[in-house]
Design a protein around this motif. Sequence first.
Motif, PDB file in Angstrom:
ATOM      1  N   ALA A 156      -6.549  -2.366   7.263  1.00 46.67           N
ATOM      2  CA  ALA A 156      -5.338  -1.868   7.925  1.00 46.67           C
ATOM      3  C   ALA A 156      -5.286  -0.342   7.880  1.00 46.67           C
ATOM      4  O   ALA A 156      -5.968   0.297   7.073  1.00 46.67           O
ATOM      5  CB  ALA A 156      -4.111  -2.452   7.255  1.00 46.67           C
ATOM      6  N   ASP A 157      -4.431   0.247   8.729  1.00 54.03           N
ATOM      7  CA  ASP A 157      -4.224   1.696   8.737  1.00 54.03           C
ATOM      8  C   ASP A 157      -3.794   2.165   7.348  1.00 54.03           C
ATOM      9  O   ASP A 157      -3.067   1.457   6.640  1.00 54.03           O
ATOM     10  CB  ASP A 157      -3.125   2.068   9.743  1.00 54.03           C
ATOM     11  CG  ASP A 157      -3.516   1.692  11.167  1.00 54.03           C
ATOM     12  OD1 ASP A 157      -4.718   1.469  11.417  1.00 54.03           O
ATOM     13  OD2 ASP A 157      -2.606   1.610  12.014  1.00 54.03           O
ATOM     14  N   ALA A 158      -4.206   3.392   7.005  1.00 58.11           N
ATOM     15  CA  ALA A 158      -3.923   3.932   5.664  1.00 58.11           C
ATOM     16  C   ALA A 158      -2.423   3.940   5.367  1.00 58.11           C
ATOM     17  O   ALA A 158      -2.000   3.618   4.249  1.00 58.11           O
ATOM     18  CB  ALA A 158      -4.506   5.341   5.542  1.00 58.11           C
ATOM     19  N   VAL A 159      -1.614   4.273   6.346  1.00 60.09           N
ATOM     20  CA  VAL A 159      -0.172   4.372   6.106  1.00 60.09           C
ATOM     21  C   VAL A 159       0.400   3.004   5.708  1.00 60.09           C
ATOM     22  O   VAL A 159       1.272   2.903   4.835  1.00 60.09           O
ATOM     23  CB  VAL A 159       0.549   4.987   7.339  1.00 60.09           C
ATOM     24  CG1 VAL A 159       0.250   4.220   8.605  1.00 60.09           C
ATOM     25  CG2 VAL A 159       2.046   5.061   7.139  1.00 60.09           C
ATOM     26  N   LEU A 160      -0.147   1.943   6.293  1.00 62.88           N
ATOM     27  CA  LEU A 160       0.307   0.585   5.938  1.00 62.88           C
ATOM     28  C   LEU A 160      -0.179   0.216   4.537  1.00 62.88           C
ATOM     29  O   LEU A 160       0.545  -0.392   3.752  1.00 62.88           O
ATOM     30  CB  LEU A 160      -0.219  -0.430   6.955  1.00 62.88           C
ATOM     31  CG  LEU A 160       0.374  -0.365   8.362  1.00 62.88           C
ATOM     32  CD1 LEU A 160      -0.363  -1.329   9.295  1.00 62.88           C
ATOM     33  CD2 LEU A 160       1.866  -0.703   8.333  1.00 62.88           C
ATOM     34  N   GLN A 161      -1.426   0.601   4.239  1.00 61.75           N
ATOM     35  CA  GLN A 161      -1.963   0.282   2.903  1.00 61.75           C
ATOM     36  C   GLN A 161      -1.168   1.002   1.820  1.00 61.75           C
ATOM     37  O   GLN A 161      -0.916   0.444   0.743  1.00 61.75           O
ATOM     38  CB  GLN A 161      -3.440   0.678   2.831  1.00 61.75           C
ATOM     39  CG  GLN A 161      -4.309  -0.168   3.734  1.00 61.75           C
ATOM     40  CD  GLN A 161      -5.782  -0.046   3.369  1.00 61.75           C
ATOM     41  OE1 GLN A 161      -6.138   0.049   2.197  1.00 61.75           O
ATOM     42  NE2 GLN A 161      -6.640  -0.048   4.376  1.00 61.75           N
ATOM     43  N   ASP A 162      -0.758   2.256   2.099  1.00 58.77           N
ATOM     44  CA  ASP A 162       0.036   3.006   1.121  1.00 58.77           C
ATOM     45  C   ASP A 162       1.376   2.321   0.891  1.00 58.77           C
ATOM     46  O   ASP A 162       1.837   2.174  -0.241  1.00 58.77           O
ATOM     47  CB  ASP A 162       0.274   4.449   1.602  1.00 58.77           C
ATOM     48  CG  ASP A 162      -1.023   5.249   1.618  1.00 58.77           C
ATOM     49  OD1 ASP A 162      -2.022   4.764   1.037  1.00 58.77           O
ATOM     50  OD2 ASP A 162      -1.049   6.337   2.228  1.00 58.77           O
ATOM     51  N   LYS A 163       1.994   1.908   1.991  1.00 63.13           N
ATOM     52  CA  LYS A 163       3.290   1.224   1.886  1.00 63.13           C
ATOM     53  C   LYS A 163       3.129  -0.059   1.062  1.00 63.13           C
ATOM     54  O   LYS A 163       3.932  -0.358   0.172  1.00 63.13           O
ATOM     55  CB  LYS A 163       3.805   0.906   3.301  1.00 63.13           C
ATOM     56  CG  LYS A 163       5.034   0.052   3.364  1.00 63.13           C
ATOM     57  CD  LYS A 163       6.271   0.820   2.973  1.00 63.13           C
ATOM     58  CE  LYS A 163       7.478  -0.105   2.870  1.00 63.13           C
ATOM     59  NZ  LYS A 163       8.673   0.553   2.398  1.00 63.13           N
ATOM     60  N   LEU A 164       2.080  -0.802   1.360  1.00 68.39           N
ATOM     61  CA  LEU A 164       1.829  -2.065   0.658  1.00 68.39           C
ATOM     62  C   LEU A 164       1.670  -1.817  -0.844  1.00 68.39           C
ATOM     63  O   LEU A 164       2.248  -2.528  -1.675  1.00 68.39           O
ATOM     64  CB  LEU A 164       0.569  -2.734   1.215  1.00 68.39           C
ATOM     65  CG  LEU A 164       0.282  -4.141   0.713  1.00 68.39           C
ATOM     66  CD1 LEU A 164       1.261  -5.122   1.347  1.00 68.39           C
ATOM     67  CD2 LEU A 164      -1.147  -4.553   1.030  1.00 68.39           C
ATOM     68  N   ALA A 165       0.896  -0.781  -1.181  1.00 67.85           N
ATOM     69  CA  ALA A 165       0.613  -0.494  -2.591  1.00 67.85           C
ATOM     70  C   ALA A 165       1.883  -0.102  -3.348  1.00 67.85           C
ATOM     71  O   ALA A 165       1.943  -0.235  -4.573  1.00 67.85           O
ATOM     72  CB  ALA A 165      -0.428   0.622  -2.683  1.00 67.85           C
ATOM     73  N   SER A 166       2.905   0.370  -2.629  1.00 64.75           N
ATOM     74  CA  SER A 166       4.126   0.808  -3.291  1.00 64.75           C
ATOM     75  C   SER A 166       5.059  -0.362  -3.617  1.00 64.75           C
ATOM     76  O   SER A 166       6.072  -0.176  -4.288  1.00 64.75           O
ATOM     77  CB  SER A 166       4.877   1.805  -2.394  1.00 64.75           C
ATOM     78  OG  SER A 166       5.522   1.096  -1.334  1.00 64.75           O
TER      79      SER A 166
END
Length: 306
Positions: free
Chosen positions: A177-187
Amino acid sequence: PYDMLIVGGGPAGAAAAIYAARKGIRTGVVAERFGGQVLDTLAIENFISVEHTEGPKLAADLERHVRSYGVDIINEQRAEALVPGDYSEIRLADGGVLRARAIVLATGARWREINVPGEQEYRNRGVAYCPHCDGPLFKGKRVAVIGGGNSGVEAAIDLAGIVEHVTLIEFADQLRADAVLQDKLASLPNVRVVTSAQTTEITGDGNKVNGLVYKDRATGASHTVELAGVFVQIGLVPNTGFLKDTVELTPYGEIVTNARGETSVPGVFAAGDVTTVPYKQIVVAMGEGTKAALSAFDYLIRTPAP
Ligand code: FAD
């Protein structure tokens, strides 16, 4: 010949047929299975103004409404080719040919399946494909999302706000997935991501889903996750195999349409899940079918009959 022929009898095709027939023009619908994906759905709770309905009931309601306008419904017939022209042709699998001055393509799509034991058995009983549709059914429960592309990660983020816990399972060694989505997921505190994991089975108690088994592709070890729901998010496949080399398709096979439902071919329109329209939902498909039929009618009144 028809003035307008609609290929596909799901929500998009039904809406197009009703709007066309109300213009007093000769309208036909040809469908492999009138009702479309709706037939495979149980509870529907986001069909606006109807708190609850069931797929087969909505499909029957659609058919009754379309028939009330005298539309020709040619059911259980598969289109195999489109030949555009002043009168475009739809060639059927049984050898028949239907002709119309305007065509609306509304052949929908199907969710890609993971093909493991339990998937078919527990479909609609814990196995789901659409977080917008079925997410609220799992409020306060544990679920898994299979697939770490954009749609899988979006689904996991969406579901994390509704359910107790989400396990995201990805086959490859990293998410796509796009990095911005992965960052959101990780949070998110209630999401666990498992990579290099091959789902091998969806388990159940005979009535509904109770877990999922995956193989760690690095070690070969099998693991079980207890949960109530599994969202399969490994792609939506548009039914456009029969359209190769006629209308413009995206690399994923979706028909490219503009805001008026026009395709790359004059006189050929498209609507619903088969197109590039974002958000594949019943109300969206109906709105798009409406737009395509009105655009097609506009085309008919501006184009002299041959
Ligand atoms: P479809 O419904 O896919 O209809 C396509 C039509 O084209 C069918 O009649 C098919 O037989 C026909 N067709 C295909 N190929 C050919 C061919 N070659 N020749 C002739 N005919 C052909 N949405 C919601 O809004 N709420 C929900 O709760 C919901 N739950 C869902 C649950 C499940 C299990 C599934 C699978 C989907 C769900 N959806 C839900 C999504 C919704 O069903 C779709 O967005 C909607 O049905 C799309 O409508 P459509 O008319 O574009 O295509």
